[in-house]
Design a protein around this motif. Structure first.
Motif, short mmCIF file in Angstrom:
data_model
loop_
_atom_site.label_atom_id
_atom_site.label_comp_id
_atom_site.label_asym_id
_atom_site.label_seq_id
_atom_site.Cartn_x
_atom_site.Cartn_y
_atom_site.Cartn_z
N HIS A 1 0.82 -1.22 0.00
CA HIS A 1 0.00 0.00 0.00
C HIS A 1 0.85 1.26 0.00
N ASP B 1 6.73 1.71 5.47
CA ASP B 1 5.54 0.88 5.70
C ASP B 1 4.65 0.94 4.47
N GLU C 1 -4.98 0.68 3.16
CA GLU C 1 -4.53 -0.43 4.01
C GLU C 1 -4.50 -0.02 5.47
N GLU C 2 -4.13 1.26 5.71
CA GLU C 2 -3.84 1.66 7.09
C GLU C 2 -5.09 1.84 7.95
N GLN D 1 8.56 -4.32 10.91
CA GLN D 1 7.81 -3.53 11.91
C GLN D 1 7.94 -4.09 13.32
N HIS E 1 5.02 2.73 12.37
CA HIS E 1 3.91 3.64 12.70
C HIS E 1 4.49 4.80 13.52
MN MN Z 1 0.97 0.25 8.77
#
Ligand code: MN
Ligand code: GLV
Ligand code: MN
Length: 421
Positions: free
Chosen positions: A91, A102, A136-137, A204, A391
């Motif tokens: 994404h 990310d 996506e988030e 992540q 994030h």
């Molecule tokens: Mn993410």
């Protein structure tokens, strides 16, 4: 075992400098202080990122198309016109204070793979298709992983059209604006068959870095449940209204959040529980809150445990609301997923052939691969990120590791795209 020479030659075309330059160019779109990005789904920045990706794809003569939820597809044709594509992607939207890798890493690693294969002049039986999934988030419009949920038929687009962001903007209008911004991109139907899907992503988390491994061979994704919890009270004067006469929505929200932390308390530290979003009305220091909406995100890798916890959220919330009425709306219900052994094995084998240190691990974060796993053999490739931070605008990764992930992706896509039925 060593890699076949033609595959090795193609993998050698993966250009670490080009991948890094593209990542940094994308990171300028929505750049925020601290080195991160804010590229919310359907924002001006999301639209600009899409336009840049389309320009890069067209420069290589790859075909480009978009579906009704804005998933963006970039395809390199195969030799068998009837064959379903092997897909890769991730994404381009980000968290409000997101990092530079990310999601966008998986998209640009996919583009790098397509370009390396194209430059090597390799014909594949199946088309290879890169997809940039919409929203996506889920930071702006809830829930997350919307584009892949709709693509795979797990959810319907209509279910999401009335969702509003924090400013009251409807997804329907935001999506229409995004689609209108790309009139020259062909439209395609939402659903299409896929032969396999591989998503590359930064880990992540800290495991690869602390183990000194370059490639994470992802075995699956933990289950999660999302809820919107609303508390309905009554606004009153903060200086005059006796506490016993109040219907204080924020006070009850705090009671509920406390109860949910108790519910999800876990000595093993495997359960994940987060309240990350809260809207308070009227949001004034000297008015009692009349309405609170907050999110609840619960995750666990075991299907029985996540089911039990998910079912316990509403009763625990109801029990702890003392002055107000509440409404609990589930917004996401994803059971843990296990990736396909063929894809997992192939990623692991390719990493070995490329002499890259690898380890198997399961994903704590959610990804579009979770939905793709429902319709086709699916797997993921992780690369390390600094201290596991994500994030967060400080998110960082090494150029060499990112390129290594793109090489594994290229070889694994080639293998799957040439596999016989
Ligand atoms: Mn993410
Ligand atoms: C996706 O970023 C997630 O919430 O795991
Ligand atoms: Mn992501």
């Amino acid at each position: 075992m060593s890699m076949r020479e033609d595959v090795q030659n193609t993998v050698n075309r993966v250009d670490q400098g080009r991948l890094w330059r593209r990542l940094m160019e994308m990171a300028r779109i929505g750049a925020i202080p601290g080195g991160g990005v804010n590229r919310a789904a359907f924002s001006r920045e999301d639209i600009a990122a899409r336009a840049l990706l389309v320009a890069w794809a067209r420069a290589r003569n790859f075909s480009v198309a978009m579906d009704a939820i804005g998933n963006l597809f970039i395809r390199r044709a195969g030799s068998d016109p009837r064959a379903a594509p092997v897909m890769t992607g991730s994404h381009m939207d980000s968290q409000p204070r997101g990092g530079r890798f990310d999601g966008i890493y998986g998209v640009l690693a996919g583009l790098e793979a397509l370009q390396a294969i194209d430059e090597a002049g390799v014909k594949t039986r199946r088309p290879i298709e890169l997809v940039a999934w919409t929203n996506e988030e889920g930071g702006r419009f809830q829930p997350c992983t919307m584009g892949s949920a709709v693509y795979t038929g797990a959810r319907r687009l209509e279910d999401f059209l009335d969702v509003k962001d924090n400013e009251g903007v409807g997804l329907r209008d935001a999506l229409a604006q995004t689609l209108a911004a790309t009139p020259d991109v062909a439209r395609r139907p939402i659903k299409a068959p896929a032969a396999a899907y591989i998503e590359a992503h930064i880990e992540q988390g800290p495991l690869l870095e602390s183990a000194g491994k370059t490639i994470g061979v992802v075995t699956g994704i933990q289950g999660l449940r999302w809820f919107n919890i609303e508390v309905f009270g009554k606004t009153d004067h903060a200086g005059t209204t006796p506490l016993a006469l109040r219907q204080d929505a924020l006070r009850d929200a705090v009671n509920i959040i406390h109860a949910l932390h108790e519910l999800t308390r876990d000595a093993a530290d495997t359960v994940r529980f987060t309240v990350g979003r809260m809207l308070v009305t009227p949001n004034s220091p000297n008015s009692v809150a009349s309405h609170v909406l907050f999110s609840a995100d619960v995750r666990h890798p075991d299907p029985v445990t996540i089911d039990r916890l998910g079912k316990a959220v509403e009763p625990a919330a109801r029990k702890s609301a003392r002055q107000c009425t509440i409404k609990v709306t589930p917004t996401l219900h994803d059971d843990p997923c296990v990736f396909h052994p063929t894809v997992v094995d192939s990623i692991e084998r390719v990493a070995n052939e490329l002499k890259l240190g690898s380890m198997r691990l399961s994903s704590g974060a959610s990804h579009d691969a979770m939905y793709m796993a429902r319709i086709c053999p699916t797997g993921m490739i992780f690369v390390p990120c600094e201290k596991g931070v994500s994030h967060n605008e400080a998110e960082n990764a090494k150029s060499a590791d990112l390129a290594a992930g793109a090489r594994v992706l290229t070889a694994a896509l080639l293998e799957l795209a040439n596999k016989e039925e």
